[in-house]
Design a protein around this motif. Structure first.
Motif, PDB file in Angstrom:
ATOM      1  N   GLY A 164      69.818  15.382  28.249  1.00 19.63           N
ATOM      2  CA  GLY A 164      71.217  15.684  28.511  1.00 19.63           C
ATOM      3  C   GLY A 164      71.810  16.482  27.360  1.00 19.63           C
ATOM      4  O   GLY A 164      71.070  17.042  26.543  1.00 19.63           O
ATOM      5  N   PRO A 165      73.148  16.545  27.262  1.00 19.97           N
ATOM      6  CA  PRO A 165      73.761  17.304  26.171  1.00 19.97           C
ATOM      7  C   PRO A 165      73.488  16.655  24.815  1.00 19.97           C
ATOM      8  O   PRO A 165      73.678  15.457  24.650  1.00 19.97           O
ATOM      9  CB  PRO A 165      75.259  17.253  26.497  1.00 19.97           C
ATOM     10  CG  PRO A 165      75.336  16.850  27.934  1.00 19.97           C
ATOM     11  CD  PRO A 165      74.133  15.989  28.194  1.00 19.97           C
ATOM     12  N   VAL A 166      73.019  17.446  23.870  1.00 19.08           N
ATOM     13  CA  VAL A 166      72.717  16.961  22.511  1.00 19.08           C
ATOM     14  C   VAL A 166      73.362  17.937  21.530  1.00 19.08           C
ATOM     15  O   VAL A 166      73.258  19.151  21.689  1.00 19.08           O
ATOM     16  CB  VAL A 166      71.190  16.914  22.276  1.00 19.08           C
ATOM     17  CG1 VAL A 166      70.868  16.503  20.847  1.00 19.08           C
ATOM     18  CG2 VAL A 166      70.516  15.949  23.259  1.00 19.08           C
ATOM     19  N   ASN A 167      74.020  17.400  20.518  1.00 19.09           N
ATOM     20  CA  ASN A 167      74.610  18.264  19.491  1.00 19.09           C
ATOM     21  C   ASN A 167      73.533  19.033  18.752  1.00 19.09           C
ATOM     22  O   ASN A 167      72.404  18.578  18.623  1.00 19.09           O
ATOM     23  CB  ASN A 167      75.403  17.422  18.480  1.00 19.09           C
ATOM     24  CG  ASN A 167      76.831  17.163  18.937  1.00 19.09           C
ATOM     25  OD1 ASN A 167      77.379  17.890  19.763  1.00 19.09           O
ATOM     26  ND2 ASN A 167      77.429  16.115  18.389  1.00 19.09           N
ATOM     27  N   GLN A 168      73.911  20.160  18.215  1.00 17.49           N
ATOM     28  CA  GLN A 168      72.998  20.954  17.385  1.00 17.49           C
ATOM     29  C   GLN A 168      72.365  20.073  16.308  1.00 17.49           C
ATOM     30  O   GLN A 168      73.010  19.176  15.766  1.00 17.49           O
ATOM     31  CB  GLN A 168      73.771  22.093  16.732  1.00 17.49           C
ATOM     32  CG  GLN A 168      74.788  21.609  15.713  1.00 17.49           C
ATOM     33  CD  GLN A 168      75.977  22.559  15.582  1.00 17.49           C
ATOM     34  OE1 GLN A 168      76.487  23.083  16.556  1.00 17.49           O
ATOM     35  NE2 GLN A 168      76.401  22.782  14.351  1.00 17.49           N
ATOM     36  N   ASN A 173      83.168  22.833  14.497  1.00 17.58           N
ATOM     37  CA  ASN A 173      82.710  21.669  15.252  1.00 17.58           C
ATOM     38  C   ASN A 173      81.264  21.862  15.690  1.00 17.58           C
ATOM     39  O   ASN A 173      80.855  22.976  15.966  1.00 17.58           O
ATOM     40  CB  ASN A 173      83.565  21.509  16.514  1.00 17.58           C
ATOM     41  CG  ASN A 173      85.003  21.188  16.163  1.00 17.58           C
ATOM     42  OD1 ASN A 173      85.261  20.487  15.189  1.00 17.58           O
ATOM     43  ND2 ASN A 173      85.931  21.708  16.947  1.00 17.58           N
ATOM     44  N   PRO A 174      80.512  20.759  15.781  1.00 20.54           N
ATOM     45  CA  PRO A 174      79.185  20.885  16.399  1.00 20.54           C
ATOM     46  C   PRO A 174      79.348  21.162  17.888  1.00 20.54           C
ATOM     47  O   PRO A 174      80.302  20.697  18.499  1.00 20.54           O
ATOM     48  CB  PRO A 174      78.547  19.516  16.162  1.00 20.54           C
ATOM     49  CG  PRO A 174      79.681  18.574  15.972  1.00 20.54           C
ATOM     50  CD  PRO A 174      80.820  19.373  15.406  1.00 20.54           C
ATOM     51  N   PHE A 175      78.428  21.936  18.437  1.00 20.04           N
ATOM     52  CA  PHE A 175      78.415  22.184  19.876  1.00 20.04           C
ATOM     53  C   PHE A 175      77.194  21.494  20.475  1.00 20.04           C
ATOM     54  O   PHE A 175      76.116  21.565  19.897  1.00 20.04           O
ATOM     55  CB  PHE A 175      78.296  23.690  20.167  1.00 20.04           C
ATOM     56  CG  PHE A 175      79.524  24.495  19.881  1.00 20.04           C
ATOM     57  CD1 PHE A 175      80.723  23.909  19.505  1.00 20.04           C
ATOM     58  CD2 PHE A 175      79.472  25.874  20.008  1.00 20.04           C
ATOM     59  CE1 PHE A 175      81.851  24.681  19.251  1.00 20.04           C
ATOM     60  CE2 PHE A 175      80.594  26.656  19.747  1.00 20.04           C
ATOM     61  CZ  PHE A 175      81.777  26.065  19.375  1.00 20.04           C
ATOM     62  N   PRO A 176      77.361  20.870  21.637  1.00 20.88           N
ATOM     63  CA  PRO A 176      76.176  20.342  22.321  1.00 20.88           C
ATOM     64  C   PRO A 176      75.543  21.368  23.258  1.00 20.88           C
ATOM     65  O   PRO A 176      76.213  22.283  23.728  1.00 20.88           O
ATOM     66  CB  PRO A 176      76.729  19.155  23.118  1.00 20.88           C
ATOM     67  CG  PRO A 176      78.178  19.455  23.334  1.00 20.88           C
ATOM     68  CD  PRO A 176      78.615  20.463  22.289  1.00 20.88           C
ATOM     69  N   ALA A 177      74.259  21.204  23.511  1.00 22.41           N
ATOM     70  CA  ALA A 177      73.568  22.000  24.528  1.00 22.41           C
ATOM     71  C   ALA A 177      72.688  21.056  25.344  1.00 22.41           C
ATOM     72  O   ALA A 177      72.182  20.061  24.817  1.00 22.41           O
ATOM     73  CB  ALA A 177      72.716  23.086  23.886  1.00 22.41           C
TER      74      ALA A 177
HETATM   75  C1  LIG Z   1      78.837  15.747  18.922  1.00 17.96           C
HETATM   76  O1  LIG Z   1      79.476  15.475  17.701  1.00 17.96           O
HETATM   77  C2  LIG Z   1      80.862  15.194  17.854  1.00 17.96           C
HETATM   78  C3  LIG Z   1      81.486  15.101  16.475  1.00 17.96           C
HETATM   79  O2  LIG Z   1      80.710  14.332  15.608  1.00 17.96           O
HETATM   80  C4  LIG Z   1      81.015  13.911  18.668  1.00 17.96           C
HETATM   81  O3  LIG Z   1      82.384  13.601  18.840  1.00 17.96           O
HETATM   82  C5  LIG Z   1      80.367  14.121  20.035  1.00 17.96           C
HETATM   83  O4  LIG Z   1      80.402  12.942  20.779  1.00 17.96           O
HETATM   84  C6  LIG Z   1      78.927  14.576  19.868  1.00 17.96           C
HETATM   85  N1  LIG Z   1      78.410  14.973  21.183  1.00 17.96           N
HETATM   86  C7  LIG Z   1      77.204  14.599  21.633  1.00 17.96           C
HETATM   87  C8  LIG Z   1      76.827  15.122  22.968  1.00 17.96           C
HETATM   88  O5  LIG Z   1      76.455  13.876  21.013  1.00 17.96           O
END
Ligand SMILES: *[C@@H]1O[C@H](CO)[C@@H](O)[C@H](O)[C@H]1NC(C)=O
Ligand SMILES: *[C@@H]1O[C@H](CO)[C@@H](O)[C@H](O)[C@H]1NC(C)=O
Length: 228
Positions: free
Chosen positions: A104-108, A93-97
């Motif tokens: 705010g939180p953003v996925n890798q 799964n992608p992780f946010p930081a």
């Molecule tokens: C990160 O990616 C997941 C899976 O695609 C998604 O469900 C989630 O909302 C995303 N989180 C952010 C912080 O964008």
């Protein structure tokens, strides 16, 4: 008189605004990085279980700007022995930081894996036999735009073990990546010169908050990458 005053203001405004405008559109803030916690963020990528992966390598915002884009970072990663994931197949799964930059939180942005000497197929091997990998997050939000890339680096077990991290896998992953990065490297016609510096005080030491209950030594290595 009113008009004169207005144009004086306009002139002052233009003089004040232009360096800022140039700064916003062309140039990031000239700093290595901002401490994410100062902006309400964290030095951990969120693993979704209340724990996180330490952001244990930072590619300095003072690096050559062309390194600090997604494509530029991928090219650099290839120069130091990593590649994009196994034919684009993502196995986790992608992780946010949250880098405290106002986004705010953003996925890798991207995840890279040790490529075992083959940019296209080697990462599949990594997925099977385990190895080093990292997730990339750019600190580029409006309130802390250093442009720096924060990396969550770890050495993984093989896929049969569900991509868990080896004992000491965060520190080992960081040190292995840094060893292959420092000095002169090149890929696809671009030559990089990389220097490293260790920073303490950004990350805690020990296991608190760390995913998989693996202790970390609290060191973040700052890499400054200059295109030759
Ligand atoms: C990160 O990616 C997941 C899976 O695609 C998604 O469900 C989630 O909302 C995303 N989180 C952010 C912080 O964008
Ligand atoms: C950073 O710390 C690691 C772990 O202690 C060490 O192996 C490495 O040599 C240090 N690097 C620098 C540039 O001080």
């Amino acid at each position: 008189m009113f008009a004169a005053k207005l144009s004086a203001y306009a002139l002052a405004g233009a003089l004040l605004a232009s360096p800022l405008a140039i700064g916003a559109s062309v140039q990031r803030r000239a700093v290595a990085y901002f401490d994410p916690t100062a902006g309400g963020g964290s030095m951990f990528a969120d693993a979704g279980n209340g724990l996180g992966e330490p952001l244990n390598v930072i590619i300095s915002g003072l690096s050559s700007p062309d390194v600090l884009t997604e494509d530029g970072l991928i090219n650099y990663a290839q120069a130091i022995g990593f590649s994009t994931e196994c034919f684009g197949i993502h196995l986790g799964n992608p992780f946010p930081a949250n880098l405290g930059d106002g986004h705010g939180p953003v996925n890798q942005t991207v995840e890279l894996r040790q490529d075992y000497g083959d940019e296209d197929g080697g990462t599949c091997l990594e997925s099977l036999i385990g190895g080093n990998h990292f997730r990339v997050f750019f600190q580029n939000g409006p309130s802390a735009n250093s442009g720096a890339a924060f990396l969550a680096v770890s050495k993984e077990e093989p896929v049969t073990d569900n991509h868990d991290i080896v004992p000491d896998g965060y520190d080992i992953g960081r040190d292995t990546l840094v060893q292959s990065a420092v000095g002169i490297t090149s890929n696809d016609g671009v030559t990089y010169s990389t220097t490293a510096q260790n920073i303490t005080g950004l990350l805690p030491t020990g296991t608190e908050g760390v995913n998989h209950d693996i202790a970390i030594d609290g060191i973040v290595t700052l890499l400054t990458v200059t295109i030759q």
